[in-house]
Scaffold this motif. Structure first.
Motif, mmCIF file in Angstrom:
data_model
loop_
_atom_site.group_PDB
_atom_site.id
_atom_site.type_symbol
_atom_site.label_atom_id
_atom_site.label_comp_id
_atom_site.label_asym_id
_atom_site.label_seq_id
_atom_site.Cartn_x
_atom_site.Cartn_y
_atom_site.Cartn_z
ATOM 1 N N ASP A 155 10.923 5.774 -13.292
ATOM 2 C CA ASP A 155 12.148 6.439 -12.845
ATOM 3 C C ASP A 155 12.909 7.071 -14.003
ATOM 4 O O ASP A 155 13.440 8.196 -13.876
ATOM 5 C CB ASP A 155 13.049 5.427 -12.116
ATOM 6 C CG ASP A 155 12.433 4.977 -10.798
ATOM 7 O OD1 ASP A 155 11.520 5.670 -10.305
ATOM 8 O OD2 ASP A 155 12.857 3.918 -10.267
ATOM 9 N N GLU A 156 13.008 6.389 -15.126
ATOM 10 C CA GLU A 156 13.756 6.928 -16.249
ATOM 11 C C GLU A 156 13.122 8.215 -16.769
ATOM 12 O O GLU A 156 13.825 9.180 -17.115
ATOM 13 C CB GLU A 156 13.837 5.884 -17.377
ATOM 14 C CG GLU A 156 14.690 4.677 -17.047
ATOM 15 C CD GLU A 156 16.131 5.090 -16.762
ATOM 16 O OE1 GLU A 156 16.625 6.031 -17.426
ATOM 17 O OE2 GLU A 156 16.755 4.485 -15.875
ATOM 18 N N GLU A 157 11.811 8.254 -16.841
ATOM 19 C CA GLU A 157 11.145 9.468 -17.310
ATOM 20 C C GLU A 157 11.284 10.591 -16.295
ATOM 21 O O GLU A 157 11.370 11.772 -16.667
ATOM 22 C CB GLU A 157 9.674 9.182 -17.594
ATOM 23 C CG GLU A 157 9.430 8.342 -18.843
ATOM 24 C CD GLU A 157 7.997 8.457 -19.340
ATOM 25 O OE1 GLU A 157 7.626 9.538 -19.847
ATOM 26 O OE2 GLU A 157 7.261 7.460 -19.202
ATOM 27 N N GLN A 158 11.279 10.250 -14.992
ATOM 28 C CA GLN A 158 11.492 11.291 -13.984
ATOM 29 C C GLN A 158 12.866 11.951 -14.178
ATOM 30 O O GLN A 158 12.988 13.189 -14.145
ATOM 31 C CB GLN A 158 11.404 10.678 -12.578
ATOM 32 C CG GLN A 158 10.018 10.195 -12.170
ATOM 33 C CD GLN A 158 10.004 9.677 -10.739
ATOM 34 O OE1 GLN A 158 10.721 10.177 -9.877
ATOM 35 N NE2 GLN A 158 9.187 8.654 -10.498
ATOM 36 N N LYS A 159 13.898 11.145 -14.373
ATOM 37 C CA LYS A 159 15.242 11.693 -14.574
ATOM 38 C C LYS A 159 15.298 12.559 -15.825
ATOM 39 O O LYS A 159 15.924 13.633 -15.829
ATOM 40 C CB LYS A 159 16.251 10.552 -14.674
ATOM 41 C CG LYS A 159 16.395 9.731 -13.408
ATOM 42 C CD LYS A 159 17.370 8.579 -13.611
ATOM 43 C CE LYS A 159 17.497 7.728 -12.360
ATOM 44 N NZ LYS A 159 18.414 6.576 -12.547
ATOM 45 N N GLU A 160 14.636 12.109 -16.890
ATOM 46 C CA GLU A 160 14.658 12.870 -18.139
ATOM 47 C C GLU A 160 13.959 14.217 -17.977
ATOM 48 O O GLU A 160 14.457 15.258 -18.444
ATOM 49 C CB GLU A 160 13.980 12.054 -19.242
ATOM 50 C CG GLU A 160 13.961 12.774 -20.594
ATOM 51 C CD GLU A 160 13.214 11.986 -21.644
ATOM 52 O OE1 GLU A 160 13.063 12.498 -22.778
ATOM 53 O OE2 GLU A 160 12.760 10.857 -21.332
ATOM 54 N N TRP A 214 16.064 16.573 -15.856
ATOM 55 C CA TRP A 214 17.238 17.017 -16.617
ATOM 56 C C TRP A 214 16.850 18.114 -17.597
ATOM 57 O O TRP A 214 17.557 19.119 -17.748
ATOM 58 C CB TRP A 214 17.820 15.808 -17.341
ATOM 59 C CG TRP A 214 18.974 16.128 -18.248
ATOM 60 C CD1 TRP A 214 20.259 16.397 -17.888
ATOM 61 C CD2 TRP A 214 18.918 16.209 -19.674
ATOM 62 N NE1 TRP A 214 21.036 16.630 -18.992
ATOM 63 C CE2 TRP A 214 20.232 16.529 -20.110
ATOM 64 C CE3 TRP A 214 17.920 16.051 -20.625
ATOM 65 C CZ2 TRP A 214 20.559 16.688 -21.447
ATOM 66 C CZ3 TRP A 214 18.259 16.203 -21.963
ATOM 67 C CH2 TRP A 214 19.550 16.523 -22.356
ATOM 68 N N ARG A 236 7.217 16.319 -20.473
ATOM 69 C CA ARG A 236 7.190 14.884 -20.793
ATOM 70 C C ARG A 236 7.014 14.688 -22.300
ATOM 71 O O ARG A 236 6.179 15.340 -22.932
ATOM 72 C CB ARG A 236 6.046 14.199 -20.042
ATOM 73 C CG ARG A 236 6.069 12.686 -20.191
ATOM 74 C CD ARG A 236 4.880 12.008 -19.528
ATOM 75 N NE ARG A 236 5.027 10.555 -19.556
ATOM 76 C CZ ARG A 236 4.081 9.691 -19.196
ATOM 77 N NH1 ARG A 236 2.888 10.165 -18.789
ATOM 78 N NH2 ARG A 236 4.301 8.394 -19.248
#
Length: 729
Positions: free
Chosen positions: A82-87, A90, A174
Motif C-alpha cells: 500500500d505504501e508504494e502504491q501511494k508513492e 503521488w 517505482r
C-alpha cells in the motif's frame, strides 16, 4: 470489441495477438507462430470472451509497457504494498501536472522555471491529497494530515522522463530501494558448508533443538581451527545461533517433515488436495474397498460369558484385534459392505464384496436398526489397493463374473482411495473411541493406557454396535463431502435419478460365491448335506457314467438349488420348494433337532418332515438374530464333516408336487425314503385301511468301499438295498 496490435489474447492457454479487423471480422495470430491465423466473428468473440481460460491484457507486448513491468517487477500497481502504491500515484500526479503545464507553455524544464512552479504545483496537489486522505469523509477541524515534501527540479525531470519512457505506465516510477543493501555473503564457503550441514540435522528423527545443533557446530569448528592453526591456515569463524536459525527456517517444510517423520507421512501431508472425483455422479458408479486394523482390543469369547467368569479367568481371556474390510460408494458416501476377520485375508475381502452386492436388510434387522439398510445393487467399478487381500485372482475373477470393472491403485498412495480412507478414520475417531480397550494410532497417543487390560467388548457386541452405528448414525448424519446432505438422502435422491444395476440373481450368486463341492453321483442324484438333488440331466449322466464325482456349486445361503457341471455346461438342479432361501446353517440346526426328536426312529414321514421344515421359519428367525459381519463362511472341511454325519439323506423330488396332483391316493403318499435308496427300489401298496402312518425302515448297509477321489474314475456300483415297511396304528 476493439483489440490493439500489442494486446495479448489467451484462449485455452494459447497466446494470440490481433492482426486486424475488417468488416466486423477480427483476425488473430498465434504468438509462437504468426503464420497461423484465425478469423472470428462478433458472435465468436462473444462466446470466447465468456469461455473458461480466456484472458485479455492490453499493451502486453508494447515494448515500453514491458520495460515498465520489468522495472517494477510486477504486472499491476495493486500488486505492490500500500505504501508504494501511494508513492507511485503521488509521483504520477506531479508528473502529469508538470507535463500539462509544459504543454500549455506555462513552464519549462529549466531549474529556474521549475523552482518557481513547484510551490504552486505543491499547493494544488496538496489540496487533492487532503481530499484523498480524508477517504470521502467530511472536512473536520483537528483531523491530522500528512504533508509530503515536494521534489526538486532534478528529481521531477527524472520522474517525467521515466514515465514517458515507460509508455506512461505508473509502474515505471517505482524506486529501487527494495534492491538496496549489501547482499554479499558474510560467510566464507568453508564456514557456510558447516552451517548447511549442521542445519540439516534438524530434519532427523531425533529433532534436535537449534541450541543443541549450534553447540555441536561450534565444537566441531573449534576442532577444525586447532588443526588449521597448527598448519598455519586461516581460522574459521563460528556462525551465530541466529544465523543458524535462519538457515534452519530456510529448509523446505517438506524436507523437514520427511526427515523427522518419514517420506510417506510428508508426501501425504503436503500432497495437493483437489476437488476429487468430480465425474462420479451415479450411485455405485465407483465403490472403494479397503482393510483396516481396528484400534481396539476385543474379547474372543461368546457374548454373555464374561459376566460369569472369575477375575482370574477374565485376566487370562484372549484379547484380539480385528481387521475391518469396508466398501464405500463414492457418489453417496454410503457403506455398502463390511466384513470383519482376525487377520487381513482374501476371504475377508470376498465376504465384503458379497455383502456389497447382496440384500443387507437382514444385518440391520439382526441389530435392531431403525433405518432400512436397503442399499443394494451391482457396482460399476470396484477400486482397491494392491494388497494381497484384493490383488489376487480369486477376487478379480469374481468381479469379472459380476460384470464389475476392477482396478487397483498404486501402493503407498492412500489418497487415491481418499473416500474410504476418510470413512475408516472417522470410524476410529467417532466410533472406536467410545469403547474401552482402544489401542490408538501410535504409542505417543496411547501413552500408558492399558489397552488389553481394559478390553471388555466381545466380537459379537463390537460388530453389532458397528452395524448399528453405520446404519442409524453415519447414514443419517450430514456429510461434508455431500455439501451437508446425509448419505442415505443422497442414495435415495441419486438412485431415483439414475437408478442402479440390479444385484446378481440366485444363479449368478451361486456361481460366483457358491461353495465348490464334488459329490458322488448316484441313482438319487447328488447328495449335499443330506439333501438329494435330482434332475433328468443327472439321471442321463448316471446312465452313461455310473458313479462319478460331479463338480458342483452350492450357495450356503440358499439350499433351494445347486449348480452341477455336466459336460462343459453348468446346469441348475432344483431342490425342494421348502428349501428355497434356507441357509446351510439353519438346515444343519434343523437336522440336529430332527435327530434329537427321532433318535429311535429310522424312518421319516412326510408329517414329521413337514413339521420340521415349518420349524425352519422359527430357526431362521433365531439365526438372523445372530447374523453379523463377523460370520465366517464354512470351509470345505466343515462341509465334509456335515456331509459325513448326515449319512441319512432326505430324498426330495422336484416333480413331487405334480406327481401328487396326478397319481391316485395311496397309503404310501407322503412317505419319504431315507438312506439314499436307489431309484430301482420298488414300493408296493399295502392293503391296510386302518394304517395311520407308514415308516420306511432301511436295513443298515454294509460299509461300502471308499469311492476314489478322482472324478474321472468310476466307483464300484452299489447293490440294491432291501426295504421293509412297518405299519403303525
Amino acid at each position: 470489441m476493439r483489440y490493439g496490435p500489442h494486446d495479448q489474447i489467451v484462449i485455452d492457454r494459447v497466446e494470440y495477438t490481433c492482426v486486424g479487423v475488417v468488416r466486423g471480422l477480427t483476425t488473430i495470430a498465434r504468438v509462437d507462430n504468426p503464420n497461423v491465423t484465425q478469423t472470428l466473428s462478433r458472435d465468436d468473440l462473444t462466446v470466447v470472451r465468456h469461455s473458461r481460460g480466456y484472458s485479455h491484457t492490453r499493451d502486453f507486448y508494447n515494448p515500453e509497457a514491458a520495460r515498465a513491468r520489468k522495472h517494477a517487477g510486477v504486472a499491476y500497481v495493486t500488486d505492490l504494498p500500500d505504501e508504494e502504491q501511494k508513492e507511485i500515484l503521488w509521483k504520477e500526479r506531479w508528473c502529469l501536472t508538470v507535463l500539462r503545464k509544459k504543454e500549455a507553455g506555462e513552464i519549462s524544464f529549466t531549474d529556474d522555471s521549475l523552482l518557481i512552479a513547484i510551490p504552486q504545483i505543491a499547493q494544488e496537489i496538496g489540496k487533492l491529497e487532503k481530499i484523498i486522505g480524508r477517504g470521502g469523509k467530511r472536512k473536520r477541524a483537528g483531523r491530522k494530515t500528512v504533508v509530503v515534501d515536494s521534489p526538486g527540479p532534478k528529481a521531477l525531470r527524472e520522474w517525467c522522463a521515466a514515465l514517458i519512457a515507460g509508455g506512461m505506465n505508473p509502474l515505471s516510477l517505482r524506486n529501487q530501494l527494495r534492491k538496496s543493501g549489501n547482499h554479499d555473503p558474510r560467510l566464507e564457503p568453508e564456514e557456510y558448508a558447516f552451517l548447511v550441514r549442521f542445519a540439516r540435522q534438524v530434519a532427523t528423527p531425533e529433532v534436535p533443538t537449534a541450541a543443541l545443533i549450534w553447540r555441536r557446530m561450534s565444537a566441531e569448528i573449534n576442532e577444525e581451527n586447532k588443526r588449521r592453526k597448527a598448519a598455519g591456515r586461516r581460522l574459521l569463524k563460528v556462525p551465530s545461533e541466529k544465523r543458524l536459525r535462519e538457515e534452519i527456517d530456510a529448509i523446505p517444510a517438506y524436507d523437514k517433515m520427511a526427515g523427522q517423520e518419514g517420506t510417506d507421512i510428508a508426501r501425504n501431508y503436503f500432497r495437493a488436495v483437489t476437488t476429487g472425483l468430480s465425474d462420479v455422479v451415479r450411485p455405485l458408479q465407483r465403490v472403494e474397498f479397503d482393510e483396516w486394523e481396528v484400534h481396539l482390543h476385543v474379547l474372543a469369547i461368546l457374548t454373555g460369558v464374561w459376566d460369569t467368569w472369575s477375575d482370574a479367568q477374565k485376566e487370562a481371556a484372549e484379547k484380539i484385534r480385528l481387521v475391518l474390510c469396508i466398501a464405500l460408494d463414492v457418489a453417496t458416501k454410503c457403506v455398502v459392505g463390511m466384513s470383519v476377520a482376525r487377520t487381513a485375508c482374501p476371504e475377508n475381502a470376498v465376504r465384503c464384496l458379497e455383502m456389497a452386492v447382496s440384500d443387507k436388510q437382514p444385518y440391520a434387522d439382526a441389530v435392531g436398526a431403525l433405518t432400512p439398510f436397503d442399499i443394494c445393487g451391482t457396482m460399476e467399478t470396484a477400486v482397491a489397493d494392491a494388497g494381497s487381500s484384493f490383488a489376487n485372482y480369486d477376487f478379480h475373477a469374481k468381479t469379472v463374473d459380476l460384470g464389475i470393472k476392477f482396478t487397483t491403485t498404486v501402493a503407498g498412495l492412500p489418497w487415491l482411495r481418499g473416500n474410504v480412507e476418510r470413512v475408516l478414520r472417522s470410524t476410529d475417531d467417532k466410533f472406536v473411541g467410545l469403547f474401552a480397550g482402544r489401542t490408538f494410532g501410535n504409542v505417543v497417543e496411547k501413552g500408558e493406557y492399558d489397552s488389553e487390560g481394559n478390553a471388555c467388548l466381545t466380537i459379537d457386541e463390537f460388530v453389532e454396535a458397528l452395524v448399528r452405528y453405520k446404519v442409524d448414525h453415519y447414514h443419517n448424519s450430514p456429510h461434508e463431502g455431500l455439501g451437508g446432505e446425509t448419505p442415505r438422502s443422497a442414495w435415495l435422491r441419486l438412485s431415483a435419478e439414475f437408478g442402479v444395476d440390479p444385484p446378481p440373481d440366485d444363479n449368478l450368486r451361486r456361481v460366483v460365491f457358491g461353495q465348490r463341492l464334488s459329490p458322488m453321483l448316484g441313482a438319487h442324484g447328488l447328495r449335499i448335506l443330506g439333501i438329494d438333488y435330482q434332475s433328468a440331466e443327472l439321471n442321463e449322466l448316471f446312465k452313461q457314467a455310473d458313479h462319478i464325482r460331479v463338480e458342483s456349486r452350492v450357495d450356503l445361503r440358499n439350499l433351494g438349488a445347486v449348480s452341477a457341471k455336466i459336460g462343459d455346461e453348468w446346469v441348475t438342479i432344483d431342490g425342494a420348494p421348502e428349501l428355497f432361501r434356507v441357509t446351510a446353517e439353519d438346515w444343519i440346526a434343523v437336522w440336529d433337532e430332527l435327530q434329537a426328536r427321532n433318535a429311535v426312529v429310522n424312518a421319516i414321514t412326510r408329517e414329521i418332515l413337514d413339521d420340521t421344515i415349518t420349524h425352519l421359519v422359527e430357526v431362521g428367525r433365531i439365526a438372523r438374530k445372530r447374523r453379523n459381519i463377523a460370520e465366517e463362511p464354512k470351509d470345505a472341511e466343515t462341509l465334509a464333516y456335515h456331509q459325513k454325519r448326515m449319512n441319512i439323506g432326505v430324498k426330495f423330488a422336484r416333480d413331487r408336487i405334480a406327481a401328487e396332483a396326478t397319481e391316485p391316493v395311496s397309503l404310501l403318499d407322503g412317505a419319504l425314503l431315507v438312506g439314499g435308496a436307489t431309484s430301482g427300489d420298488g414300493v408296493a401298496p399295502v392293503d391296510e385301511p386302518e394304517a395311520k402312518s407308514i415308516h420306511a425302515v432301511e436295513k443298515a448297509p454294509k460299509r461300502a468301499q471308499r469311492a476314489p477321489t478322482n472324478g474321472a474314475e468310476k466307483a464300484p456300483a452299489k447293490k440294491g438295498r432291501k426295504v421293509r415297511y412297518k405299519i403303525e396304528e
